[in-house]
Each structure stands twice: as C-alpha cells, then as structure tokens.
Design an enzyme around this catalytic site. Sequence first.
Site, PDB file in Angstrom:
ATOM      1  N   GLY A  10      24.459  13.960  53.153  1.00  0.00           N
ATOM      2  CA  GLY A  10      23.881  15.279  52.305  1.00  0.00           C
ATOM      3  C   GLY A  10      22.912  16.044  53.154  1.00  0.00           C
ATOM      4  CB  THR A  35      26.763  15.319  46.048  1.00  0.00           C
ATOM      5  OG1 THR A  35      25.623  14.245  46.708  1.00  0.00           O
ATOM      6  CG2 THR A  35      26.824  14.912  44.611  1.00  0.00           C
ATOM      7  CB  VAL A  57      23.437   2.332  48.891  1.00  0.00           C
ATOM      8  CG1 VAL A  57      23.968   2.671  50.234  1.00  0.00           C
ATOM      9  CG2 VAL A  57      23.116   3.296  47.950  1.00  0.00           C
ATOM     10  CG  LEU A  73      16.662  11.122  52.089  1.00  0.00           C
ATOM     11  CD1 LEU A  73      15.946  10.067  52.608  1.00  0.00           C
ATOM     12  CD2 LEU A  73      17.199  12.065  52.933  1.00  0.00           C
ATOM     13  CE1 TYR A 145      17.569  13.493  41.357  1.00  0.00           C
ATOM     14  CE2 TYR A 145      16.189  15.127  40.639  1.00  0.00           C
ATOM     15  CZ  TYR A 145      16.625  14.581  41.877  1.00  0.00           C
ATOM     16  OH  TYR A 145      16.252  14.871  43.026  1.00  0.00           O
ATOM     17  CE  LYS A 149      15.951  10.726  43.292  1.00  0.00           C
ATOM     18  NZ  LYS A 149      15.946  10.315  44.669  1.00  0.00           N
ATOM     19  CB  THR A 175      13.710  20.453  49.944  1.00  0.00           C
ATOM     20  OG1 THR A 175      12.499  19.853  49.352  1.00  0.00           O
ATOM     21  CG2 THR A 175      13.588  20.404  51.291  1.00  0.00           C
TER      22      THR A 175
HETATM   23  P1  NAD Z   1      22.557  15.684  48.617  1.00  0.00           P
HETATM   24  O1  NAD Z   1      23.331  15.673  47.485  1.00  0.00           O
HETATM   25  O2  NAD Z   1      22.855  16.800  49.629  1.00  0.00           O
HETATM   26  O3  NAD Z   1      22.557  14.368  49.397  1.00  0.00           O
HETATM   27  C1  NAD Z   1      22.812  13.240  48.629  1.00  0.00           C
HETATM   28  C2  NAD Z   1      23.652  12.215  49.526  1.00  0.00           C
HETATM   29  O4  NAD Z   1      23.690  10.741  48.776  1.00  0.00           O
HETATM   30  C3  NAD Z   1      24.834  12.722  49.488  1.00  0.00           C
HETATM   31  O5  NAD Z   1      25.390  12.754  50.912  1.00  0.00           O
HETATM   32  C4  NAD Z   1      25.789  11.747  48.605  1.00  0.00           C
HETATM   33  O6  NAD Z   1      27.061  11.448  49.052  1.00  0.00           O
HETATM   34  C5  NAD Z   1      24.912  10.424  48.913  1.00  0.00           C
HETATM   35  N1  NAD Z   1      25.229   9.360  47.809  1.00  0.00           N
HETATM   36  C6  NAD Z   1      24.854   9.624  46.561  1.00  0.00           C
HETATM   37  N2  NAD Z   1      24.831   8.396  45.945  1.00  0.00           N
HETATM   38  C7  NAD Z   1      25.263   7.496  46.870  1.00  0.00           C
HETATM   39  C8  NAD Z   1      25.365   6.347  46.752  1.00  0.00           C
HETATM   40  N3  NAD Z   1      25.729   5.342  45.605  1.00  0.00           N
HETATM   41  N4  NAD Z   1      25.834   5.481  47.870  1.00  0.00           N
HETATM   42  C9  NAD Z   1      25.736   6.089  49.084  1.00  0.00           C
HETATM   43  N5  NAD Z   1      25.717   7.434  49.358  1.00  0.00           N
HETATM   44  C10 NAD Z   1      25.477   7.957  48.094  1.00  0.00           C
HETATM   45  O7  NAD Z   1      21.240  15.980  48.245  1.00  0.00           O
HETATM   46  P2  NAD Z   1      19.675  16.327  48.986  1.00  0.00           P
HETATM   47  O8  NAD Z   1      19.338  17.579  48.453  1.00  0.00           O
HETATM   48  O9  NAD Z   1      19.960  16.139  50.342  1.00  0.00           O
HETATM   49  O10 NAD Z   1      18.557  15.266  48.391  1.00  0.00           O
HETATM   50  C11 NAD Z   1      18.281  14.004  48.986  1.00  0.00           C
HETATM   51  C12 NAD Z   1      17.303  13.224  48.425  1.00  0.00           C
HETATM   52  O11 NAD Z   1      16.359  14.019  48.440  1.00  0.00           O
HETATM   53  C13 NAD Z   1      17.801  12.781  47.035  1.00  0.00           C
HETATM   54  O12 NAD Z   1      17.304  11.413  46.832  1.00  0.00           O
HETATM   55  C14 NAD Z   1      16.876  13.847  45.902  1.00  0.00           C
HETATM   56  O13 NAD Z   1      16.906  13.278  44.824  1.00  0.00           O
HETATM   57  C15 NAD Z   1      16.121  13.977  46.873  1.00  0.00           C
HETATM   58  N6  NAD Z   1      15.084  15.520  46.583  1.00  0.00           N
HETATM   59  C16 NAD Z   1      15.835  16.546  47.157  1.00  0.00           C
HETATM   60  C17 NAD Z   1      15.197  17.740  46.631  1.00  0.00           C
HETATM   61  C18 NAD Z   1      15.823  18.994  47.178  1.00  0.00           C
HETATM   62  O14 NAD Z   1      15.453  20.082  46.821  1.00  0.00           O
HETATM   63  N7  NAD Z   1      16.934  18.927  47.828  1.00  0.00           N
HETATM   64  C19 NAD Z   1      13.887  17.929  46.137  1.00  0.00           C
HETATM   65  C20 NAD Z   1      13.459  16.665  45.505  1.00  0.00           C
HETATM   66  C21 NAD Z   1      13.978  15.431  45.912  1.00  0.00           C
END
Ligand code: NAD
Length: 312
Positions: A10, A35, A57, A73, A145, A149, A175
């Site tokens: 991700g 994603t 996972v 993550l 969501y 969380k 972020t």
């Molecule tokens: P993203 O969607 O780019 O990355 C998430 C990754 O998790 C993806 O590669 C997806 O394929 C993988 N994934 C999802 N479900 C899965 C599963 N069951 N098994 C294995 N892999 C799985 O999102 P991101 O922006 O990189 O966010 C990463 C983490 O940070 C998340 O947990 C999100 O809640 C948290 N977060 C992100 C932000 C932001 O602004 N981007 C803000 C707050 C929290």
Amino acid sequence: MRIVITGVAGFIGSHLAELLLGQGHEVVGYDNFITGSKRNLEGVPAAAKFQLIEQDVCEPVDLDGAVDRIYHLASPASPNAYAAHRVATMKVNSQGTANLLDLATAKGARFLLASTSEIYGEPELPTQREDYWGNVNPIGLRSVYEEAKRFAEALCMAYHRERGTDTRIVRMFNTYGPRMGLGDGRVLSTFILQALKGEPISVYGDGTQARSFCHVSDALSGMIAAIEGDFHEPINLGSPQETTMVALAREIIAQVPGANSKVNFQPAPAYDPRFRRPDISRARQILGWSPKISLKEGLPSVVEYYRQLADK
Ligand code: NAD
Ligand code: UDP
C-alpha cells in the site's frame, strides 16, 4: 531486526518497507492486493532482505523464525476503498488484527497498530486529543472503518492487559505523499490529477470543511519512534496545520505548472466530518516527535509523482 509489515504494497506500507530495508533490517511483507499494488514495491532494491507473502491476513499468519517488530497496516483506508470493501475492512481490522497480535504474542515481538483519526468520527471539539472518545454513528456509512479501527484498538489493549503483548497504537491523521492510491477518491490525489488534466477541481460542499495533512516521511518517523518507545496507549500522529478544501484546491492549482482549473462545487457526501485536527502534545512529549514538512513543501513531490504516472 526482522520486521513484519502487513499492507506492505500500500501507500504507507511500501514507504515504510523501503525505509526499514534501507536501515539494514529484514522485512517480511504481507499483502492481498485488495487496494495495494505491485508497482508500489518497484523501489525495493533487488538485493534487499525482503520477502513478500501474498496472503489475506484474516487467514492464520504462520511465520517461522524470530520476529522483532510487527507493523499492522493492512486495511482499506480511503472512504471510497472502504465503501467498496465494507466486510473486508471489518474483517481485516478484527480477525486480521487478532492474527497479528497472536503472532506478536508468540514471538515476543513489538506490535504497532496503524489506527486513524476516523476513530473520533464527527468530532465535537476542533482539536482532538487522545483522551477524547469520539462521536461515531455505529451504523453510519463510515462505521465499517471507524468501528473496525475502534475494535482493533480495543483488541490491542485487551492483548496487552491480559496476555502481556507488547503493543503500540498510533492514530494517524490524513497522510499524503507519492503512491497514494490512484483514483481512490482521496482529496489530495483527486485534486492533483484534476489539475494536471485541466479538469475542474471537485470541491464537495462549500469547501469550508478542514483537514490537516501530514507528509508520509513525517508519519513514518512517528511510527518508528512509537514502536521503539515504551508507551502503550494511543498517540496521535498528524499535522496540526489545518487547511480548508477550498484553500487546498487553490494551493494545488498554484503548484501544478500550467494548471488553469476552476473550482467546481459539488454536493457534500453524507457523514463528512467538518474538521479533523490533531493535538500532538502527547507525541511531542513522549516521542519528541512533530512533523517537519509543511504542505507547501511536501506537495511538489506528489505533483511530480502523478505527472510522471500520467505520462506513462
Ligand atoms: P492502502 O490502501 O494504500 O494500503 C493498505 C494495504 O493493505 C493495501 O496494500 C492492501 O492491499 C492491504 N490489505 C488490505 N486488507 C488486507 C488483508 N486482509 N490482508 C492483506 N493485506 C491487506 O492504505 P494506506 O493509506 O497505505 O493505509 C495504511 C494503513 O494506515 C491503514 O491501516 C490505514 O487505516 C492507516 N491510515 C492511513 C491514513 C492515510 O491518510 N493514508 C490515515 C490514517 C490511518
Ligand atoms: N473532498 C473534496 N473533493 C474530493 C474528494 C474529497 O472536497 O474530490 C473532501 C471531502 O469531502 C472531505 C475532505 O476532502 O471533506 C477529505 O476527504 P478524503 O476522502 O481525502 O479523506 P477523509 O474524509 O477520510 O479525511
């Protein structure tokens, strides 16, 4: 160290993997690509000590050998992504989190949950501190969501209190950086792509709603400081610098070379929080952390990333 990252393909996970590999650690990354994308891992050097395991996972996570750190993550993260994958979002934050907590407990590894400002829901306070419990509709459109969380945080504390698992929780606010999902509807990537194509900028509602944006490199240093620290309750990680969506649209138009897009106001989505701004006193005091990169400084690399993608 041998470090597990879930959601490694991700946006944030791929940057974290590159950083930790660059520091000489071994990384085992899990992803099911719901994603994420393999393109995000193209920057991992061939010689790096990196193992990619394509797995959901929510299935049992068995890994031989020692594990020192687990960054959890994996989860759809943008409003469009979790609306498209409601059940999967709830499962990865519940069953998936339990599986990784079991691994952390068995290996004696430190565990960090990437939680979110969304646990505060539609906040009643302009600035959110960690001791604010939030304002969440349990069956609202964002609840898949928000509640997932919140459950993941509760599960971390349950493992910590009952089984002695060495957990950490960071609540990340918006972020941004290169590799934010293309077309995932997040405001910053959407506005940049629209400006690059000369299309109108789609500001929802009256555009006075506000967010604060933290550059991914600052977010990573906060996550690492948290896992290497000793504090088990949640810590906000985000930028206290707030921006309205209209101001963001103008800043992006100013930063995209040659952009002459107009702002196009569109109906506001349901359950769209009016504001989201972290109080980061805890991160400052406990981790000695605060973000270093302003939005103005951080935007050009993101614009350049999307410009290059558009050229491909
Ligand atoms: P993203 O969607 O780019 O990355 C998430 C990754 O998790 C993806 O590669 C997806 O394929 C993988 N994934 C999802 N479900 C899965 C599963 N069951 N098994 C294995 N892999 C799985 O999102 P991101 O922006 O990189 O966010 C990463 C983490 O940070 C998340 O947990 C999100 O809640 C948290 N977060 C992100 C932000 C932001 O602004 N981007 C803000 C707050 C929290
Ligand atoms: N937003 C917008 N136009 C868009 C996409 C989003 O005005 O094309 C607004 C959205 O209504 C919200 C803010 O930008 O108020 C941030 O939305 P995003 O989906 O990026 O993140 P979140 O709502 O989870 O903070």
